[in-house]
Scaffold this motif. Structure first.
Motif, PDB file in Angstrom:
ATOM      1  N   GLY A 295       2.779   4.167   0.598  1.00 14.96           N
ATOM      2  CA  GLY A 295       2.820   3.432   1.861  1.00 14.96           C
ATOM      3  C   GLY A 295       2.561   1.957   1.659  1.00 14.96           C
ATOM      4  N   GLY A 296       1.575   1.630   0.820  1.00 14.64           N
ATOM      5  CA  GLY A 296       1.247   0.236   0.565  1.00 14.64           C
ATOM      6  C   GLY A 296       2.399  -0.523  -0.071  1.00 14.64           C
ATOM      7  N   LEU A 297       3.022   0.069  -1.080  1.00 19.99           N
ATOM      8  CA  LEU A 297       4.126  -0.600  -1.764  1.00 19.99           C
ATOM      9  C   LEU A 297       5.331  -0.781  -0.847  1.00 19.99           C
ATOM     10  CD1 LEU A 297       3.940   1.177  -5.246  1.00 19.99           C
ATOM     11  CD2 LEU A 297       3.483  -1.235  -4.788  1.00 19.99           C
ATOM     12  N   VAL A 298       5.663   0.252  -0.084  1.00 18.40           N
ATOM     13  CA  VAL A 298       6.829   0.165   0.808  1.00 18.40           C
ATOM     14  C   VAL A 298       6.607  -0.888   1.891  1.00 18.40           C
ATOM     15  CG1 VAL A 298       8.176   1.396   2.543  1.00 18.40           C
ATOM     16  CG2 VAL A 298       7.630   2.508   0.369  1.00 18.40           C
ATOM     17  N   PHE A 299       5.444  -0.848   2.553  1.00 15.12           N
ATOM     18  CA  PHE A 299       5.171  -1.815   3.611  1.00 15.12           C
ATOM     19  C   PHE A 299       5.105  -3.244   3.072  1.00 15.12           C
ATOM     20  CE2 PHE A 299       3.738   1.723   6.339  1.00 15.12           C
ATOM     21  CZ  PHE A 299       4.292   1.318   7.544  1.00 15.12           C
ATOM     22  N   PHE A 300       4.581  -3.407   1.860  1.00 14.49           N
ATOM     23  CA  PHE A 300       4.424  -4.751   1.309  1.00 14.49           C
ATOM     24  C   PHE A 300       5.748  -5.346   0.850  1.00 14.49           C
ATOM     25  CE2 PHE A 300       3.342  -7.863  -1.998  1.00 14.49           C
ATOM     26  CZ  PHE A 300       2.434  -8.653  -1.304  1.00 14.49           C
ATOM     27  N   LEU A 301       6.652  -4.520   0.317  1.00 15.88           N
ATOM     28  CA  LEU A 301       7.894  -5.033  -0.262  1.00 15.88           C
ATOM     29  C   LEU A 301       9.050  -5.147   0.740  1.00 15.88           C
ATOM     30  CD1 LEU A 301       7.871  -3.180  -3.709  1.00 15.88           C
ATOM     31  CD2 LEU A 301       7.331  -5.571  -3.267  1.00 15.88           C
ATOM     32  N   LEU A 302       9.053  -4.318   1.765  1.00 16.42           N
ATOM     33  CA  LEU A 302      10.177  -4.339   2.712  1.00 16.42           C
ATOM     34  C   LEU A 302      10.380  -5.680   3.410  1.00 16.42           C
ATOM     35  CD1 LEU A 302      10.304  -0.872   4.510  1.00 16.42           C
ATOM     36  CD2 LEU A 302      11.971  -1.882   2.962  1.00 16.42           C
ATOM     37  N   PRO A 303       9.308  -6.403   3.798  1.00 15.87           N
ATOM     38  CA  PRO A 303       9.534  -7.682   4.491  1.00 15.87           C
ATOM     39  C   PRO A 303      10.384  -8.681   3.708  1.00 15.87           C
ATOM     40  CG  PRO A 303       7.253  -7.009   4.738  1.00 15.87           C
ATOM     41  CD  PRO A 303       7.882  -6.066   3.763  1.00 15.87           C
ATOM     42  N   PHE A 304      10.404  -8.584   2.370  1.00 12.65           N
ATOM     43  CA  PHE A 304      11.166  -9.531   1.573  1.00 12.65           C
ATOM     44  C   PHE A 304      12.674  -9.404   1.835  1.00 12.65           C
ATOM     45  CE2 PHE A 304       7.177  -9.235  -0.670  1.00 12.65           C
ATOM     46  CZ  PHE A 304       6.924 -10.549  -1.017  1.00 12.65           C
ATOM     47  N   SER A 305      13.110  -8.217   2.218  1.00  9.79           N
ATOM     48  CA  SER A 305      14.532  -8.023   2.494  1.00  9.79           C
ATOM     49  C   SER A 305      14.843  -8.000   3.990  1.00  9.79           C
ATOM     50  CB  SER A 305      15.027  -6.711   1.867  1.00  9.79           C
ATOM     51  OG  SER A 305      14.262  -5.620   2.315  1.00  9.79           O
ATOM     52  N   LEU A 306      13.813  -7.859   4.836  1.00 16.05           N
ATOM     53  CA  LEU A 306      14.053  -7.735   6.271  1.00 16.05           C
ATOM     54  C   LEU A 306      13.757  -9.019   7.045  1.00 16.05           C
ATOM     55  CD1 LEU A 306      12.518  -4.196   7.032  1.00 16.05           C
ATOM     56  CD2 LEU A 306      14.919  -4.793   6.690  1.00 16.05           C
ATOM     57  N   TYR A 307      13.074  -9.984   6.406  1.00 14.92           N
ATOM     58  CA  TYR A 307      12.596 -11.136   7.174  1.00 14.92           C
ATOM     59  C   TYR A 307      13.734 -11.932   7.816  1.00 14.92           C
ATOM     60  CZ  TYR A 307      14.097 -14.655   3.762  1.00 14.92           C
ATOM     61  OH  TYR A 307      14.853 -15.477   2.977  1.00 14.92           O
ATOM     62  N   VAL A 320       4.802 -10.028   9.466  1.00 19.76           N
ATOM     63  CA  VAL A 320       3.370 -10.260   9.225  1.00 19.76           C
ATOM     64  C   VAL A 320       2.604  -8.948   9.232  1.00 19.76           C
ATOM     65  CG1 VAL A 320       1.289 -11.332  10.146  1.00 19.76           C
ATOM     66  CG2 VAL A 320       3.436 -12.610  10.137  1.00 19.76           C
ATOM     67  N   SER A 321       2.909  -8.083  10.211  1.00 20.46           N
ATOM     68  CA  SER A 321       2.190  -6.805  10.296  1.00 20.46           C
ATOM     69  C   SER A 321       2.494  -5.918   9.095  1.00 20.46           C
ATOM     70  CB  SER A 321       2.556  -6.082  11.591  1.00 20.46           C
ATOM     71  OG  SER A 321       3.949  -5.792  11.633  1.00 20.46           O
ATOM     72  N   PHE A 322       3.750  -5.912   8.639  1.00 16.97           N
ATOM     73  CA  PHE A 322       4.103  -5.118   7.458  1.00 16.97           C
ATOM     74  C   PHE A 322       3.328  -5.590   6.229  1.00 16.97           C
ATOM     75  CE2 PHE A 322       8.333  -2.659   7.957  1.00 16.97           C
ATOM     76  CZ  PHE A 322       7.909  -2.160   9.183  1.00 16.97           C
ATOM     77  N   LEU A 323       3.257  -6.912   6.037  1.00 23.33           N
ATOM     78  CA  LEU A 323       2.535  -7.453   4.886  1.00 23.33           C
ATOM     79  C   LEU A 323       1.045  -7.105   4.951  1.00 23.33           C
ATOM     80  CD1 LEU A 323       4.209 -10.974   4.589  1.00 23.33           C
ATOM     81  CD2 LEU A 323       4.445  -9.068   2.991  1.00 23.33           C
ATOM     82  N   ILE A 324       0.464  -7.213   6.138  1.00 22.78           N
ATOM     83  CA  ILE A 324      -0.963  -6.907   6.295  1.00 22.78           C
ATOM     84  C   ILE A 324      -1.226  -5.423   6.058  1.00 22.78           C
ATOM     85  CG2 ILE A 324      -2.870  -6.805   7.945  1.00 22.78           C
ATOM     86  CD1 ILE A 324      -1.752  -9.361   9.222  1.00 22.78           C
ATOM     87  N   ILE A 325      -0.412  -4.573   6.694  1.00 16.25           N
ATOM     88  CA  ILE A 325      -0.587  -3.122   6.518  1.00 16.25           C
ATOM     89  C   ILE A 325      -0.410  -2.739   5.055  1.00 16.25           C
ATOM     90  CG2 ILE A 325       0.374  -0.848   7.072  1.00 16.25           C
ATOM     91  CD1 ILE A 325       1.126  -1.994   9.837  1.00 16.25           C
ATOM     92  N   GLY A 326       0.622  -3.280   4.416  1.00 18.67           N
ATOM     93  CA  GLY A 326       0.847  -2.977   3.003  1.00 18.67           C
ATOM     94  C   GLY A 326      -0.313  -3.401   2.138  1.00 18.67           C
ATOM     95  N   GLY A 327      -0.825  -4.609   2.358  1.00 19.10           N
ATOM     96  CA  GLY A 327      -1.966  -5.089   1.581  1.00 19.10           C
ATOM     97  C   GLY A 327      -3.210  -4.233   1.785  1.00 19.10           C
TER      98      GLY A 327
END
Length: 597
Positions: A295-307, A320-327
């Motif tokens: 979950g952490g890896l998916v939430f943290f990496l997805l914003p790079f392609s979705l932003y 922002v929420s995806f990055l925070i949740i992933g972290g």
């Protein structure tokens, strides 16, 4: 090689003995008096067990060791032939569908998501190798192989029936869990059935079908595109894959049952209730840690392609929420594994070995770089160099054919010299960096495609060297009991590296390509930019030599330059990762038991 369970004389079948109880002691006494050698139950080993099974090995490892003691050389040869055939079909399917992926996303007008479709799939497929290693070690190799085959076939069926990029991406998750798991399981089979001295060559042999399939995938992809369509490609391979996998599973099952009948293995039921089994396996597979890490890896990496699809870009609430949740999930994973987990998801004691850690870091670095420069390579070749699907597949598959061919040579060199570190340090790493670095200059419009082919050859030969050396390094630093886990950790680093690389590629593409399209596109074609950005087919519809096509090619060149610069920079970390390896001599290293290659 002598079978340790085969004794001289005319003794009857050996007596199966379950140690640790009164009946077991009496059976031992009777067996000795009768002149029969007692056979150790895999679930209750005794001190003399070390000659037959690896010390403290789990049941799956012991079952495999017992299997290799009862099968013949003919069965060993048959197993490698079947593994070669399975790899051939996988390579054929991979090469064909790899060319088709941009057409799948373009059919839904989402070409920019080409890299995105594999991000979650690579991460989840790689991370799941560790629980798969548990399946192989606890339940057995054939069971794990059957499970991965099921997921691979299910993924292919779902891709054949998908109705959008979202469904296709979900299918990719099942497919890559199965595909990564199957290739990983074949690697474990190879490790189980080969000596460490010959293992590099046997790895290369099992991968050698790529040398042949490179010439088949392009025409096959073209035939499907011009004929029944890309859906039929996935559907056909779902059936073919299942058919070619069944014989290998049956061979290992047959020899396992042979070991049971001969008394070498005595299956013992756990007598756990269903709820007790759920609790037991939840701990064994570290379900909570697995969920937190994926979950952490998916939430943290997805914003790079979705932003780029969000209002406000990096400042959008979703990103922002995806990055925070992933972290937070990744921090939670670290704390949970350190202070709470009854059994850790990652065996940190193995990671503390500098050779294992160096090999894992190297695999991650190589795949970060690979996915950065390779994610939109197929589209680039067709749009900028003007090649058709068949010609594109030949160039894309240079890496497959070159790395597999050269890995055979590397395997022989390791067998001859007994050493591997020098090959990675003085050839693999520098030549890889040279090949990727040259792409910065040569992957541009109006550059002869021959220079790109040259770079691909450099990367292929050096890549084949690195892959073999990193796997041998990780395996040489451990024993047979931990082969599955070590390869799983290496595979997890590879998958995470691929996920990071794919995310970076998608971020560069979505940040650079559309902006440059607007900058270079003639005024009369400005309104067409969204459609051009969304579809490879639309890009190819503009004839070579027109102003619009030149603008598209220029935008491709700008995006590719940034990708190749990033891919080259990350490769500098290869050298310290290799330098920390111990220079282990594998020539006389004995790691596996039974009849092996």
């Amino acid at each position: 090689m002598r079978n340790p369970f085969k004794h001289s004389g005319t003794l009857d079948a050996p007596v199966a003995v379950e140690y640790g109880n009164e009946h077991g002691v009496k059976n031992i006494e009777k067996a000795v008096e009768a002149g029969h050698p007692p056979v150790v139950d895999v679930t209750h080993p005794v001190d003399s067990d070390s000659e037959k099974f690896s010390a403290d090995a789990q049941d799956g490892v012991k079952k495999m060791q017992a299997t290799t003691t009862v099968w013949s050389k003919n069965h060993l040869i048959t197993a490698y032939v079947l593994m070669w055939i399975i790899t051939f079909i996988d390579a054929l399917q991979q090469g064909t569908t790899g060319v088709l992926t941009p057409y799948v996303t373009s059919s839904f007008y989402e070409h920019s998501l080409t890299a995105y479709t594999g991000i979650m799939a690579n991460i989840i497929g790689g991370v799941l190798k560790l629980p798969l290693a548990k399946v192989l070690d606890i339940f057995g190799r054939p069971q794990g192989f059957a499970l991965t085959t099921f997921f691979l076939v299910l993924g292919l069926i779902m891709m054949a029936a998908c109705d959008g990029v979202q469904t296709y991406s979900a299918a990719q998750i099942f497919y890559w869990v199965g595909y990564n798991g199957m290739s990983y399981t074949l690697g474990i089979f190879t490790s189980d059935t080969s000596s460490l001295r010959n293992r590099g060559f046997m790895f290369a042999f099992v991968s050698s079908p790529y040398i042949i399939t490179v010439w088949c995938t392009g025409p096959l992809a073209t035939a499907f595109l011009e004929g029944p369509g890309w859906r039929w490609c996935y559907g056909a391979f779902s059936i073919i894959t299942l058919v070619v996998c069944l014989p290998l599973w049956a061979l290992f099952q047959y020899n396992y049952r042979k070991a049971v009948k001969s008394g070498i293995i005595v299956p013992v039921k756990s007598n756990r209730t269903f709820s007790e089994s759920v609790k037991y396996y939840s701990v064994e597979f570290d379900v909570v840690g697995l969920f937190l890490l994926m979950g952490g890896l998916v939430f943290f990496l997805l914003p790079f392609s979705l932003y780029s699809y969000q209002d406000g870009l990096w400042k959008s609430p979703l990103v922002v929420s995806f990055l925070i949740i992933g972290g937070l999930l990744l921090i939670g994973f670290t704390l949970y594994e350190k202070y709470v987990a009854p059994k850790t998801f990652i065996p940190f004691e193995l990671l503390m070995d500098r050779t294992v850690m160096g090999a894992c870091i190297l695999s991650g670095i190589v795949f970060v770089s690979w996915y950065i420069w390779n994610s939109y390579f197929s589209s680039f070749i067709q749009v900028v160099n003007g090649l058709n699907v068949t010609q594109t597949s030949y160039i894309i598959n240079i890496y497959s054919i070159g790395s597999c061919f050269f890995s055979l040579i590397v395997g022989l060199l390791i067998r001859w010299t007994g050493r591997f570190k020098w090959l990675a340090l003085f050839f693999g790493a520098p030549v890889t960096m040279l090949g990727v670095g040259l792409l910065i200059h040569f992957r541009q419009p109006d550059v002869n495609v021959g220079y790109i082919v040259m770079c691909q050859i450099f990367i292929a030969f050096s890549g084949g060297t690195i892959v073999i050396c990193e796997q041998i390094a990780a395996l040489a630093a451990t024993d047979h009991q931990h082969i599955a886990v070590v390869l799983a950790i290496e595979g997890m680093f590879t998958a995470i590296g691929g996920g990071i690389g794919g995310s970076i590629a998608a971020a560069v593409w979505t940040g650079v390509f559309p902006e440059r399209l607007y900058r270079y596109m003639p005024a009369e074609n400005q309104a067409d930019v969204p459609a051009i950005y969304a579809s490879l087919v639309t890009q190819l519809s503009y004839p070579k030599g027109t102003a619009a096509r030149a603008a598209i090619e220029h935008a491709y060149g700008d995006a590719q330059r940034y990708m190749c610069i990033g891919a080259t920079c990350i490769l500098t970390l290869m050298f310290p990762a290799i330098l920390v390896w111990r220079d282990i001599r594998v020539k006389e290293f004995k790691q596996v038991k039974g009849v092996v290659a």
